[in-house]
Design a protein around this motif. Sequence first.
Motif, PDB file in Angstrom:
ATOM      1  N   LEU A 155     119.011 -74.339  74.421  1.00  9.44           N
ATOM      2  CA  LEU A 155     119.487 -75.593  74.227  1.00  9.44           C
ATOM      3  C   LEU A 155     119.883 -76.425  75.254  1.00  9.44           C
ATOM      4  O   LEU A 155     119.886 -77.549  75.479  1.00  9.44           O
ATOM      5  N   ALA A 156     120.793 -75.748  76.208  1.00  5.36           N
ATOM      6  CA  ALA A 156     121.505 -76.393  77.071  1.00  5.36           C
ATOM      7  C   ALA A 156     120.457 -77.186  78.218  1.00  5.36           C
ATOM      8  O   ALA A 156     120.824 -78.176  78.706  1.00  5.36           O
ATOM      9  N   VAL A 157     119.293 -76.571  78.241  1.00  2.43           N
ATOM     10  CA  VAL A 157     118.341 -76.897  79.174  1.00  2.43           C
ATOM     11  C   VAL A 157     117.698 -78.657  78.740  1.00  2.43           C
ATOM     12  O   VAL A 157     117.658 -79.085  79.737  1.00  2.43           O
ATOM     13  N   LYS A 158     117.971 -78.629  77.546  1.00  2.00           N
ATOM     14  CA  LYS A 158     117.617 -80.060  76.961  1.00  2.00           C
ATOM     15  C   LYS A 158     118.610 -80.891  77.591  1.00  2.00           C
ATOM     16  O   LYS A 158     118.018 -82.191  77.774  1.00  2.00           O
ATOM     17  N   VAL A 159     119.724 -80.733  77.695  1.00  2.00           N
ATOM     18  CA  VAL A 159     120.682 -81.678  78.305  1.00  2.00           C
ATOM     19  C   VAL A 159     120.712 -81.395  80.039  1.00  2.00           C
ATOM     20  O   VAL A 159     120.663 -82.483  80.591  1.00  2.00           O
ATOM     21  N   THR A 160     120.811 -80.518  80.552  1.00  2.00           N
ATOM     22  CA  THR A 160     121.004 -80.478  81.927  1.00  2.00           C
ATOM     23  C   THR A 160     119.700 -80.450  82.688  1.00  2.00           C
ATOM     24  O   THR A 160     119.710 -80.716  83.856  1.00  2.00           O
ATOM     25  N   GLY A 161     118.422 -79.946  81.989  1.00  2.00           N
ATOM     26  CA  GLY A 161     117.295 -80.073  82.882  1.00  2.00           C
ATOM     27  C   GLY A 161     116.765 -78.721  83.473  1.00  2.00           C
ATOM     28  O   GLY A 161     115.619 -78.348  83.846  1.00  2.00           O
ATOM     29  N   GLY A 162     117.778 -77.748  83.297  1.00  2.00           N
ATOM     30  CA  GLY A 162     117.455 -76.466  83.786  1.00  2.00           C
ATOM     31  C   GLY A 162     117.882 -76.203  85.184  1.00  2.00           C
ATOM     32  O   GLY A 162     118.692 -76.901  85.748  1.00  2.00           O
ATOM     33  N   TYR A 211     113.038 -72.577  80.473  1.00  2.00           N
ATOM     34  CA  TYR A 211     112.987 -71.964  79.291  1.00  2.00           C
ATOM     35  C   TYR A 211     113.096 -70.297  79.526  1.00  2.00           C
ATOM     36  O   TYR A 211     112.426 -69.871  80.311  1.00  2.00           O
ATOM     37  N   ILE A 212     113.791 -69.775  78.570  1.00  2.00           N
ATOM     38  CA  ILE A 212     113.847 -68.379  78.514  1.00  2.00           C
ATOM     39  C   ILE A 212     113.324 -67.823  77.376  1.00  2.00           C
ATOM     40  O   ILE A 212     113.661 -68.295  76.024  1.00  2.00           O
ATOM     41  N   ASP A 213     112.073 -67.029  77.333  1.00  2.38           N
ATOM     42  CA  ASP A 213     111.501 -66.610  76.112  1.00  2.38           C
ATOM     43  C   ASP A 213     112.530 -65.782  75.316  1.00  2.38           C
ATOM     44  O   ASP A 213     113.124 -64.785  75.835  1.00  2.38           O
ATOM     45  N   PHE A 214     112.648 -66.157  73.898  1.00  9.02           N
ATOM     46  CA  PHE A 214     113.550 -65.537  73.352  1.00  9.02           C
ATOM     47  C   PHE A 214     113.365 -63.995  72.902  1.00  9.02           C
ATOM     48  O   PHE A 214     114.365 -62.992  73.292  1.00  9.02           O
ATOM     49  N   TRP A 215     112.172 -63.466  72.548  1.00 12.03           N
ATOM     50  CA  TRP A 215     112.099 -62.065  72.537  1.00 12.03           C
ATOM     51  C   TRP A 215     111.982 -61.101  73.731  1.00 12.03           C
ATOM     52  O   TRP A 215     112.289 -60.174  73.806  1.00 12.03           O
ATOM     53  N   SER A 216     111.824 -61.905  74.824  1.00 12.81           N
ATOM     54  CA  SER A 216     112.039 -61.313  76.094  1.00 12.81           C
ATOM     55  C   SER A 216     113.263 -61.134  76.405  1.00 12.81           C
ATOM     56  O   SER A 216     113.731 -59.829  76.965  1.00 12.81           O
ATOM     57  N   ALA A 217     114.056 -62.059  76.095  1.00 13.49           N
ATOM     58  CA  ALA A 217     115.711 -61.838  76.495  1.00 13.49           C
ATOM     59  C   ALA A 217     116.123 -60.657  75.361  1.00 13.49           C
ATOM     60  O   ALA A 217     117.017 -59.813  75.887  1.00 13.49           O
ATOM     61  N   VAL A 218     115.642 -60.587  74.349  1.00 12.44           N
ATOM     62  CA  VAL A 218     116.151 -59.510  73.142  1.00 12.44           C
ATOM     63  C   VAL A 218     115.496 -58.319  73.776  1.00 12.44           C
ATOM     64  O   VAL A 218     116.231 -57.351  73.788  1.00 12.44           O
ATOM     65  N   LYS A 219     114.410 -58.221  74.127  1.00 14.88           N
ATOM     66  CA  LYS A 219     113.752 -56.838  74.997  1.00 14.88           C
ATOM     67  C   LYS A 219     114.743 -56.340  75.683  1.00 14.88           C
ATOM     68  O   LYS A 219     114.865 -55.102  75.992  1.00 14.88           O
ATOM     69  N   LEU A 220     114.861 -57.306  76.709  1.00 14.94           N
ATOM     70  CA  LEU A 220     115.723 -56.946  78.054  1.00 14.94           C
ATOM     71  C   LEU A 220     117.121 -56.458  77.648  1.00 14.94           C
ATOM     72  O   LEU A 220     117.543 -55.622  78.175  1.00 14.94           O
TER      73      LEU A 220
END
Length: 134
Positions: free
Chosen positions: A119-126, A27-36
């Motif tokens: 979304l891709a993590v749900k398919v690939t597992g991360g 999981y990548i936190d959405f707001w952390s990615a936006v801030k970065l």
Amino acid sequence: MSTVADKLARKSTSKTNAKQVRLRLVYIDFWSAVKLSFLAAVALAVVTVVSYFLIYMVISATGLVGKADELFRSFTDGSVTLSQFVGLPQVMAFAAVVAILNLVVITVMGAVIAGIYNLAVKVTGGLLVGFTSN
């Protein structure tokens, strides 16, 4: 071809002093990615404005604007000069517009990439990541 995580898994059977950990990024936190991505975009915007300024100063110092102005006047009747359109205020205004557009685009792209990864993590597992302490 093996990955670093596979090599760490093979090494985990041998006795070592360093601690090895294999983690999965799920999981990548959405707001952390936006801030970065916004922070990276601000840095790129500053670089853009400074580089436009430096390029303009080098071009004007070498006299290229004057030579291009003479060439432009030879094609027109002389009422319109190129230096009216290519002055320092115009160049800096253009640099500011480009920097602001890059700021918006890079920030949105960071958010979109984080969402697509989640979304891709749900398919690939991360993504499997290996860490070690020396």
